[in-house]
Design a protein around this motif. Structure first.
Motif, PDB file in Angstrom:
ATOM      1  N   HIS A   1       6.163   1.347   0.354  1.00 49.81           N
ATOM      2  CA  HIS A   1       4.985   0.483   0.449  1.00 49.81           C
ATOM      3  C   HIS A   1       4.894  -0.142   1.827  1.00 49.81           C
ATOM      4  O   HIS A   1       5.858  -0.767   2.292  1.00 49.81           O
ATOM      5  CB  HIS A   1       5.079  -0.668  -0.566  1.00 49.81           C
TER       6      HIS A   1
ATOM      7  N   MET B   1       0.841  -1.195   0.000  1.00 45.44           N
ATOM      8  CA  MET B   1       0.000   0.000   0.000  1.00 45.44           C
ATOM      9  C   MET B   1       0.876   1.245   0.000  1.00 45.44           C
ATOM     10  O   MET B   1       1.703   1.439   0.895  1.00 45.44           O
ATOM     11  CB  MET B   1      -0.876  -0.003   1.264  1.00 45.44           C
ATOM     12  N   ARG B   2       0.693   2.050  -1.012  1.00 43.13           N
ATOM     13  CA  ARG B   2       1.468   3.291  -1.100  1.00 43.13           C
ATOM     14  C   ARG B   2       0.875   4.347  -0.170  1.00 43.13           C
ATOM     15  O   ARG B   2      -0.285   4.279   0.198  1.00 43.13           O
ATOM     16  CB  ARG B   2       1.408   3.807  -2.522  1.00 43.13           C
TER      17      ARG B   2
ATOM     18  N   SER C   1      -2.089  -6.579   4.590  1.00 35.78           N
ATOM     19  CA  SER C   1      -1.365  -7.820   4.347  1.00 35.78           C
ATOM     20  C   SER C   1      -0.989  -7.910   2.877  1.00 35.78           C
ATOM     21  O   SER C   1      -1.824  -7.665   2.006  1.00 35.78           O
ATOM     22  CB  SER C   1      -2.274  -8.984   4.751  1.00 35.78           C
ATOM     23  N   LYS C   2       0.273  -8.180   2.590  1.00 31.46           N
ATOM     24  CA  LYS C   2       0.802  -8.178   1.215  1.00 31.46           C
ATOM     25  C   LYS C   2       0.461  -6.860   0.523  1.00 31.46           C
ATOM     26  O   LYS C   2       0.166  -6.836  -0.662  1.00 31.46           O
ATOM     27  CB  LYS C   2       0.241  -9.354   0.407  1.00 31.46           C
ATOM     28  N   GLY C   3       0.494  -5.799   1.275  1.00 33.28           N
ATOM     29  CA  GLY C   3       0.267  -4.479   0.722  1.00 33.28           C
ATOM     30  C   GLY C   3      -1.189  -4.123   0.495  1.00 33.28           C
ATOM     31  O   GLY C   3      -1.499  -3.068  -0.057  1.00 33.28           O
ATOM     32  N   ILE C   4      -2.109  -4.993   0.893  1.00 32.87           N
ATOM     33  CA  ILE C   4      -3.525  -4.745   0.654  1.00 32.87           C
ATOM     34  C   ILE C   4      -4.248  -4.482   1.977  1.00 32.87           C
ATOM     35  O   ILE C   4      -4.279  -5.348   2.848  1.00 32.87           O
ATOM     36  CB  ILE C   4      -4.189  -5.949  -0.057  1.00 32.87           C
ATOM     37  N   PRO C   5      -4.819  -3.286   2.128  1.00 30.50           N
ATOM     38  CA  PRO C   5      -5.568  -3.018   3.357  1.00 30.50           C
ATOM     39  C   PRO C   5      -6.949  -3.674   3.301  1.00 30.50           C
ATOM     40  O   PRO C   5      -7.598  -3.695   2.253  1.00 30.50           O
ATOM     41  CB  PRO C   5      -5.711  -1.492   3.367  1.00 30.50           C
ATOM     42  N   ASN C   6      -7.383  -4.186   4.438  1.00 36.64           N
ATOM     43  CA  ASN C   6      -8.699  -4.800   4.557  1.00 36.64           C
ATOM     44  C   ASN C   6      -9.611  -3.847   5.321  1.00 36.64           C
ATOM     45  O   ASN C   6      -9.477  -3.680   6.529  1.00 36.64           O
ATOM     46  CB  ASN C   6      -8.570  -6.141   5.293  1.00 36.64           C
TER      47      ASN C   6
ATOM     48  N   ASN D   1      -9.352  -4.134  -0.106  1.00 34.89           N
ATOM     49  CA  ASN D   1     -10.380  -5.128   0.133  1.00 34.89           C
ATOM     50  C   ASN D   1     -11.498  -4.435   0.904  1.00 34.89           C
ATOM     51  O   ASN D   1     -11.368  -4.182   2.109  1.00 34.89           O
ATOM     52  CB  ASN D   1      -9.765  -6.284   0.938  1.00 34.89           C
TER      53      ASN D   1
ATOM     54  N   GLU E   1      10.150   0.506  -3.665  1.00 32.84           N
ATOM     55  CA  GLU E   1      10.177   0.054  -5.056  1.00 32.84           C
ATOM     56  C   GLU E   1      10.212   1.269  -5.951  1.00 32.84           C
ATOM     57  O   GLU E   1       9.299   2.097  -5.908  1.00 32.84           O
ATOM     58  CB  GLU E   1       8.892  -0.736  -5.333  1.00 32.84           C
TER      59      GLU E   1
ATOM     60  N   GLU F   1      -3.189   0.049  -6.980  1.00 31.92           N
ATOM     61  CA  GLU F   1      -3.436  -0.049  -5.545  1.00 31.92           C
ATOM     62  C   GLU F   1      -4.701  -0.852  -5.336  1.00 31.92           C
ATOM     63  O   GLU F   1      -5.665  -0.705  -6.083  1.00 31.92           O
ATOM     64  CB  GLU F   1      -3.597   1.353  -4.946  1.00 31.92           C
TER      65      GLU F   1
END
Lengths: 122, 247
Positions: free
Chosen positions: A91, A1-2, A109-114, B101, A32, B98
């Motif tokens: 990230h 997540m940037r 998690s793995k750059g993805i917010p839930n 979820n 990155e 980007e």
């Protein structure tokens, strides 16, 4: 997540009056490189909440951003590089975003917010 | 050699995630056909709601590709496995987006309000019993409740909030969703629209609609509220909806 995405997220919990910016808990940060695009940065500068970006960037270990920003700074390559780096090249891979009002954690998690809410939060 | 759109062989999959199908291909074909307009439009922020396998957002990123500007791509899905699969698909194509979820755009609505220049949606449009809407897993990819409209009707106000003044929305619909009625409803909010691609398969007839804000439409919409209804929009006249050929 940037951090650009962090700057666009706020707490969506029912009843929360001021859910922005979300706090950040860091477990893993990666860097990155991506190509710099000055026009893109210029557009983004107007949408970004600058203080939130500065604080988030420090939390991720990057403290080079000036405390204040204005459009005239876009003429400076040095400023562009720093802005670009903080906004797009850092990230948060693992950690959490934290609601500033309730303390509720949204896992990253793995750059993805839930940001999915439980039934009682909607 | 850079692909113009996502390659099926590189699209990741998971049993609980909707694989690209006729509807996905139709949406991407529509975007491809509109590529020149999209490039001239120079969108800063592009968003997909319901990214599934990642086929559409990846294709959008590729077709807008390495031109003079770059865009911020963001995609959401309520299914955690879908966002993972989308991530894999993007990586396989060397693309960045980007991912969040979340349900539609929950958590993004305040800060992204009025910011999205291009939005693409292939919603759960299949007419199903109401109980099937919003269940976990792959059924959330298609279950649309009565007339397949349950989720579409939740997405449109969110899109209206997020779209910028120059924002464009591309959405997949079925005949059963009553596309003309959708266009009428969006017209009241000041959007012109055009069905830019139609495709009939054995199972269904798909209509890809493009919506955009239009000042004349907005003015007509405010006049319509105050004038006698017989002077208003005639739903039997399709040319009224096809007339906004701004592109």
């Amino acid at each position: 997540m940037r951090l650009l995405t962090h700057n666009m997220l706020s707490s969506n919990i029912k009843g929360v009056a001021n859910g922005f910016p979300l706090g950040i808990e860091v477990e893993k940060v990666i860097e990155e490189k991506v190509d710099l695009n000055a026009d893109f940065l210029k557009n983004m500068l107007f949408k970004i909440e600058w203080n939130a970006l500065v604080e988030a960037s420090k939390t991720l270990g990057y403290s080079e951003l000036p405390d204040n920003a204005e459009s005239s700074m876009l003429d400076s390559d040095d400023f562009l590089q720093k802005f670009h780096h903080a906004l797009l090249e850092l990230h948060l891979e693992e950690g959490a975003l934290v609601c500033p009002e309730t303390g509720r954690k949204f896992p990253v998690s793995k750059g993805i917010p839930n940001m999915l809410l439980h039934e009682d939060e909607v | 050699m850079l692909s113009k759109i996502a390659r099926i062989q590189l699209v990741s999959s998971d049993p609980e995630v909707y694989d690209p199908c006729d509807d996905s291909f139709a949406l991407v074909d529509a975007l491809l056909a509109d590529r020149a307009n999209l490039l001239a439009h120079r969108p800063s922020i592009c968003m997909e709601i319901g990214c599934g396998s990642g086929y559409v957002i990846t294709s959008l990123a590729l077709l807008l590709g390495k031109e003079e500007f770059s865009s911020y791509y963001i995609a959401t899905d309520t299914n955690p496995r879908a966002v993972r699969v989308t991530q894999e698909t993007l990586e396989a194509h060397g693309c960045h987006a980007e991912l969040v979820n979340t349900d539609i755009a929950s958590g993004l609505e305040e800060r992204l309000a009025g910011c999205v220049d291009v939005m693409v949606v292939n919603p759960p449009y299949v007419p199903t019993p109401e109980e099937e809407v919003g269940r976990d897993g792959i059924a959330s990819a298609w279950a649309g409740g009565e007339n397949g409209r349950r989720v579409i009707d939740r997405i449109l106000p969110v899109a209206d909030n997020l779209l910028s003044e120059k924002g464009w929305l591309y959405m997949v619909t079925l005949t059963a969703n009553n596309p003309l009625e959708l266009c009428l409803e969006m017209r009241k909010k000041g959007y012109a629209s055009r069905i830019i691609l139609q495709r009939s398969t054995e199972e269904e007839s798909l209509h890809i609609i493009k919506f955009w804000r239009d000042l004349n439409t907005l003015m007509e919409a405010s006049e319509y509220k105050t004038v006698d209804k017989t002077d208003g929009i005639d739903p039997e006249s399709p040319s009224k909806y096809a007339s906004c050929n701004i592109n």
